[in-house]
Write a protein that holds these residues in place. Structure first.
Motif, PDB file in Angstrom:
ATOM      1  N   ARG A 176      96.118 -23.743 -10.623  1.00 10.46           N
ATOM      2  CA  ARG A 176      96.069 -23.293  -9.232  1.00 10.46           C
ATOM      3  C   ARG A 176      95.958 -21.777  -9.155  1.00 10.46           C
ATOM      4  O   ARG A 176      96.366 -21.177  -8.182  1.00 10.46           O
ATOM      5  N   GLU A 177      95.389 -21.148 -10.141  1.00 14.30           N
ATOM      6  CA  GLU A 177      95.413 -19.687 -10.185  1.00 14.30           C
ATOM      7  C   GLU A 177      94.010 -19.099 -10.073  1.00 14.30           C
ATOM      8  O   GLU A 177      93.203 -19.210 -10.997  1.00 14.30           O
ATOM      9  N   ASP A 284      95.434 -29.613  -2.771  1.00 15.01           N
ATOM     10  CA  ASP A 284      95.670 -28.209  -3.121  1.00 15.01           C
ATOM     11  C   ASP A 284      94.433 -27.338  -2.900  1.00 15.01           C
ATOM     12  O   ASP A 284      94.402 -26.185  -3.333  1.00 15.01           O
ATOM     13  N   GLY A 311      97.401 -20.823  -6.006  1.00 15.22           N
ATOM     14  CA  GLY A 311      98.735 -21.130  -5.523  1.00 15.22           C
ATOM     15  C   GLY A 311      99.187 -20.242  -4.391  1.00 15.22           C
ATOM     16  O   GLY A 311      99.751 -20.715  -3.393  1.00 15.22           O
ATOM     17  N   GLU A 312      98.943 -18.937  -4.494  1.00 16.62           N
ATOM     18  CA  GLU A 312      99.374 -18.013  -3.447  1.00 16.62           C
ATOM     19  C   GLU A 312      98.638 -18.273  -2.144  1.00 16.62           C
ATOM     20  O   GLU A 312      99.235 -18.299  -1.060  1.00 16.62           O
ATOM     21  N   CYS A 313      97.312 -18.477  -2.245  1.00 14.64           N
ATOM     22  CA  CYS A 313      96.522 -18.758  -1.048  1.00 14.64           C
ATOM     23  C   CYS A 313      96.956 -20.078  -0.415  1.00 14.64           C
ATOM     24  O   CYS A 313      97.113 -20.178   0.804  1.00 14.64           O
ATOM     25  N   LEU A 314      97.161 -21.106  -1.251  1.00 17.24           N
ATOM     26  CA  LEU A 314      97.601 -22.398  -0.731  1.00 17.24           C
ATOM     27  C   LEU A 314      98.931 -22.265   0.003  1.00 17.24           C
ATOM     28  O   LEU A 314      99.100 -22.808   1.106  1.00 17.24           O
ATOM     29  N   ASP A 315      99.870 -21.536  -0.577  1.00 12.80           N
ATOM     30  CA  ASP A 315     101.170 -21.367   0.072  1.00 12.80           C
ATOM     31  C   ASP A 315     101.029 -20.695   1.440  1.00 12.80           C
ATOM     32  O   ASP A 315     101.729 -21.047   2.400  1.00 12.80           O
ATOM     33  N   GLN A 316     100.112 -19.725   1.528  1.00 10.61           N
ATOM     34  CA  GLN A 316      99.889 -19.057   2.805  1.00 10.61           C
ATOM     35  C   GLN A 316      99.369 -20.030   3.853  1.00 10.61           C
ATOM     36  O   GLN A 316      99.793 -19.998   5.019  1.00 10.61           O
ATOM     37  N   LEU A 318      99.693 -23.388   3.782  1.00 13.23           N
ATOM     38  CA  LEU A 318     100.731 -24.375   4.098  1.00 13.23           C
ATOM     39  C   LEU A 318     101.697 -23.809   5.136  1.00 13.23           C
ATOM     40  O   LEU A 318     102.114 -24.511   6.066  1.00 13.23           O
ATOM     41  N   GLN A 319     102.037 -22.525   4.989  1.00 15.32           N
ATOM     42  CA  GLN A 319     102.902 -21.876   5.972  1.00 15.32           C
ATOM     43  C   GLN A 319     102.198 -21.735   7.319  1.00 15.32           C
ATOM     44  O   GLN A 319     102.802 -21.914   8.385  1.00 15.32           O
TER      45      GLN A 319
END
Length: 367
Positions: A176-177, A284, A311-316, A318-319
């Motif tokens: 996821r990177e 993802d 991962g960082e973009c996905l977390d953004q 999701l938030q």
């Protein structure tokens, strides 16, 4: 980046410090305070010997006044207009350049749904009437965005070949990177963006969340969404409320709410401001850009999205969608069943009309 109040000051700052080049490809551009800020920054860049190239759609830029166009020309800015309506009007007039791309010095790009109008950002009052999204992009994929812009730019000068994505972006990632890919449509000749979304939906296992201002998707996308929901995938749609610039399209899309709710699809509507964001999260995988996945995006328009595994973009995102659930209003089955007879008839008629018109514009199915 959310809202014009966040995006536009950032991009203007980078234009004001550009060294080599600025490329902008946009659909909607209107004279006003926002456009004036951009014209000033672009002319100043050209005065510093920065190469400035603007590609605007003929329909979308019809309210960019003659004086503003003349200012750009006098300032050394190259402006080209895509698909002028005359002297050969016809079905090809439906082919519009709907992309929203800005590239500075071939190292930093912005891609999403924003337009240069005072409604998207009033620099004097620092406010926006629209909710929109833009993705700020760095890294190897920027070269693909440059190639896509340059292909269309060179078409004004003669033949050109569609650019191939960077080879580093062709493989399905096993982490996821930091993986990103440019995906685009060019009318019916290249529809990789739509095909990618359909395939992702067909393979979805956990979630399929979509925010779009114009929910009348091409049949392949709609079937894939319904198929995902029938498999137990968490399908959530975030759509416009009463504040919309295309009431008929909104009501036509609402004609599909009943069948979607029966399949377990969760539907939300935004009432606080106009919606213009276009983003999808499937498991993802994230896609952000200009495409609404409708018949025009699949068969007529020029569109561009960035697909991301990171991962960082996905977390953004999701938030972001978690925030949507608190700011959008959920449409429940009881609410939907309580519609008036007039609303039911109107939505059914518009849905049927939209599908009929769409079928006339489709040259070949999306597969």
């Amino acid at each position: 980046m959310k809202e014009g109040t966040e995006f536009f000051p950032d991009v203007l700052q980078h234009i004001e410090t550009a060294i080599h080049s600025v490329r902008i490809e946009l659909y909607l551009v209107e004279s006003g305070r926002n456009a004036t800020r951009f014209i000033n920054a672009l002319c100043d860049a050209a005065a510093r010997s920065v190469r400035v190239e603007l590609l605007f759609d003929a329909v979308g830029s019809q309210h960019l006044c003659a004086e503003d166009r003349a200012r750009l020309e006098r300032g050394g800015v190259a402006l080209r207009i895509f698909n002028k309506l005359f002297p050969n009007p016809g079905l090809d007039d439906f082919k519009r350049d709907h992309r929203k791309i800005i590239v500075v010095d071939e190292r930093l790009a912005y891609i999403g749904g924003a337009c240069i109008t005072d409604g998207f950002w009033d620099p004097v009052e620092n406010r926006s009437q629209w909710h929109d999204l833009m993705l700020r992009v760095t890294g190897p994929v920027v070269s693909d965005i440059v190639a896509l812009f340059d292909f269309r730019w060179r078409r004004f000068e003669g033949g050109a070949v569609h650019p191939e994505p960077d080879c580093r972006a062709r493989f399905i990632p096993d982490t996821r990177e930091g993986w990103a890919k440019l995906s685009y449509t060019s009318g019916s000749t290249h529809r990789g963006l739509i095909v990618d979304v359909v395939r992702r939906l067909e393979a979805a296992r956990e979630r399929a969340w979509l925010v779009t201002p114009y929910f009348l998707p091409v049949k392949a996308v709609f079937d894939a969404l319904r198929g995902a929901a029938s498999r137990g995938v968490d399908v959530q749609l975030f759509l416009p409320g009463a504040k919309t610039d295309h009431v008929s399209i909104r009501e036509a899309g609402r004609g599909a709410y009943g069948a979607s709710l029966e399949l377990g699809v969760t539907i939300y509507e935004l009432d606080s401001k106009r919606l213009h964001a276009k983003a999808t999260v499937i498991d993802d995988w994230v896609s952000v850009g200009s495409c609404n996945f409708d018949v025009w995006g699949a068969n007529r328009n020029l569109e561009a999205n960035i697909q991301v595994y990171d991962g960082e973009c996905l977390d953004q995102f999701l938030q972001l969608f978690a925030t949507y659930r608190t700011t959008f209003r959920q449409v429940t089955a009881p609410d939907w069943q309580s519609r008036s007879t007039i609303e039911r008839v109107e939505q059914s008629a518009l849905y049927f009309a939209g599908r009929t018109i769409g079928s006339l514009l489709v040259r070949r199915p999306v597969r």
